[in-house]
Write a protein that holds these residues in place. Sequence first.
Motif, short mmCIF file in Angstrom:
data_model
loop_
_atom_site.label_atom_id
_atom_site.label_comp_id
_atom_site.label_asym_id
_atom_site.label_seq_id
_atom_site.Cartn_x
_atom_site.Cartn_y
_atom_site.Cartn_z
N ILE A 1 -25.53 11.67 3.14
CA ILE A 1 -26.87 11.14 3.41
C ILE A 1 -27.88 12.22 3.05
O ILE A 1 -27.75 13.38 3.45
N PHE A 2 -28.91 11.82 2.31
CA PHE A 2 -29.99 12.72 1.93
C PHE A 2 -31.27 12.23 2.60
O PHE A 2 -32.00 11.40 2.06
N TYR A 3 -31.50 12.73 3.82
CA TYR A 3 -32.63 12.23 4.60
C TYR A 3 -33.97 12.59 3.96
O TYR A 3 -34.95 11.89 4.16
N SER A 4 -34.00 13.67 3.19
CA SER A 4 -35.28 14.12 2.62
C SER A 4 -35.83 13.15 1.59
O SER A 4 -37.05 13.08 1.40
N ASN A 5 -34.96 12.42 0.90
CA ASN A 5 -35.46 11.47 -0.10
C ASN A 5 -34.96 10.05 0.13
O ASN A 5 -34.95 9.22 -0.79
N ASN A 6 -34.54 9.74 1.36
CA ASN A 6 -34.16 8.37 1.74
C ASN A 6 -33.08 7.79 0.84
O ASN A 6 -33.23 6.70 0.28
N SER A 7 -32.00 8.51 0.71
CA SER A 7 -30.90 8.01 -0.12
C SER A 7 -29.57 8.42 0.50
O SER A 7 -29.49 9.34 1.31
N LEU A 8 -28.52 7.70 0.11
CA LEU A 8 -27.17 8.01 0.59
C LEU A 8 -26.16 7.60 -0.46
O LEU A 8 -26.44 6.77 -1.33
N ILE A 9 -24.98 8.18 -0.38
CA ILE A 9 -23.87 7.82 -1.27
C ILE A 9 -22.84 7.07 -0.44
O ILE A 9 -22.39 7.55 0.61
N VAL A 10 -22.47 5.87 -0.90
CA VAL A 10 -21.49 5.05 -0.19
C VAL A 10 -20.39 4.63 -1.16
O VAL A 10 -20.57 4.62 -2.37
#
Length: 699
Positions: free
Chosen positions: A301-310
């Motif tokens: 999860i990359f909270y700084s740019n509102n993205s995640l890998i699933v």
Amino acid sequence: MRASSEEEEVSYIDCGRTYECGDLKNISYPLWGADFRPRSCGREGFEVECRNNKQPLIRINGQEFRILNISKTGNGVKIARNDLLESDSLCNQNPTVAIALNYSLFDYASSVRNLTLIYNCQHHSTLAGSLKNFTCDANGQTVYYTTEERYLSKPEAPFIQRNCNLVQVPVLRASIDENPDPIGREEVEQVVRQGFEVDYSQQLTFKCNQCERSHGRCGSNATDGFLCYCRNNKPHDIACHPNPKFKACEPQNCGNGPNISYPFWFSHQESFCGYPNFQINCTHKSPVLTISNHDFIIKEIFYSNNSLIVANAAVYDEECQAPRHNLSLDRTPFRYSPDHIDFSFFYNCSEEPPDQIYPFPVDCASNTTHHSFAVFHKEALMNMNYSLDWCQSSVDVAVDVAENVSFNKLLDMNYAEIMKMGFVLNWTAHGCSNCQKSGGRCGYDNNEFVCFCHDGPHAKTCHDEEGINWQVKIIIGVVAGLIGVLIMCMVFFIYLRHIRKRNAPIYVKSRDISSDTFSSVKDVENRSTYHGVHIFDYDELLKATDNFDSSKELGDGGFGTVYFGKLCDGRTVAVKRLHRHEINLSTMAINKIQNHALHELVDPYLGFESDLRIRKMITAVAELAFQCLQGEKDIRPSMPDVMEELKRIQSKDYKEEEAEDKITSADEAVLLKSGPLTLSPDSVNSNWLSWATTPNESG
């Protein structure tokens, strides 16, 4: 090793006391002293020496300062450099030493401005008539001085910086107002002896404020981490009685994978800890997110740019891991990353795929007569005359190929390994960074964003600051400032053209306008341009807006009314008509910038007073605006230079932990580019360069 409960109770008592040193009363957090106040009741960098039991001294970046008093709010102190408090100190001190704060701990208060002292000049004739001066009794040296902030942008500034040594001493604006025209050494020294005010870093004070609101006492542990000492209780990180919702929303994990926090929340947590549709379950110690009835394992999860890998959870659990259904993101807060590629699965095809497209076989869904496989770029399959009608069904899966995976390595993988690389999703939710920076934890309660803090819920941050993300605020401020400057210049230019039009031919020389920086070139529509910007006649704007008809009004701005207009060639324009008093805007802006009164020009909701990074960025824009408003053409930057500088300011990373480097080096670069205007009182001995001779910066 943890302190015993008895030691913690002693710290609670000790840190609740205030101490004295000479005339200085109420010494408390973050100040401490080895002889009178325990280290556990203060912070690193704030040690006070009570010299001779009457002089409270603090060292900042190796320089010794005397503390004159503590602000009523406890968020700052008034200090003076100790070596400048002695008689004849301005003559005895080393003229190459300037004051430099530790900006991770302190910042200059808005009440501060610079006193510029000029020593050891090789040629005095240039300065004699333009600057005040005094003579040192001991060595007969003449010391020139000024409190004019814009002095370093004057024509004689390059000469002075080449032939003299400059020192800028921060002083109180009020002390200068009381002595607007000191006439001798003693009067100047009196101004310096009154010291100047500095504020503690906000990061040092916001936790203490929350601690004290919970009836705790502020202090620190052995590694200088903040502690809140509480009566009859162990110390806490921030407050003595954390709000239950703050406690409930503490970040957690499943054992494997990243920490989970807002906007995500666990099924065993309260729902107010995150957004709807962001609920996480722990399955086999991995975080699982359900989207449109499909389960996905969260890899990062990359909270700084509102993205995640699933990655599709079925790839890990089922015997035949091939996906059977397309994923729809409609009516969800998620969307695919624009960098993803489609990995297409085809099932029960009557014909085998051609080897030239590098198919990945799906053996578990194939038999002797029908074939199942996956390919990248299914359009290549169709280009080889392979009909998709030969297959019973197909599914598209998003994949983001890892950077360390080469093409050859990709071909050696099977379809399950490719799917396990996962793909990137972006999400949409209310930003959390401002709340987190203030020590809070974000949540979503009663259909509204909430910042849960130790002392209870807040609307935006634990400081109750209103406003949006600081980068967005600065971008808006930069753009608004640029537009404001352009509008004033354009309208003033149009006004001059309208006045001169009555007595001047259509083709005019640049010197017939107002300054030889303007270059009038007629285009095919008989309209002037300035650096590519169209210049309109006043009569043309009157016609376009039907004499500024009230029915054409689009709205009112801070500088005037905006009207809808239509040009003779059919193009539509928005025209701002300035108020009558705006002719004095440039003078007002120059005065505010010179007098360190930027806070009077800036919308308070931008966070100028409370956020160090915002203040530095706005200050950089103000320095640029100051240059744009200069009367002399050689000092004013060109429009391309203005745009380049604004882009540099916008792209610069204003991190608080880099504040010291930013002010002492990067801000000096800005000052050099703009022919230096010193707004932060710590720049010294910089070589002055004009806009025309400064090379473009890179990086």
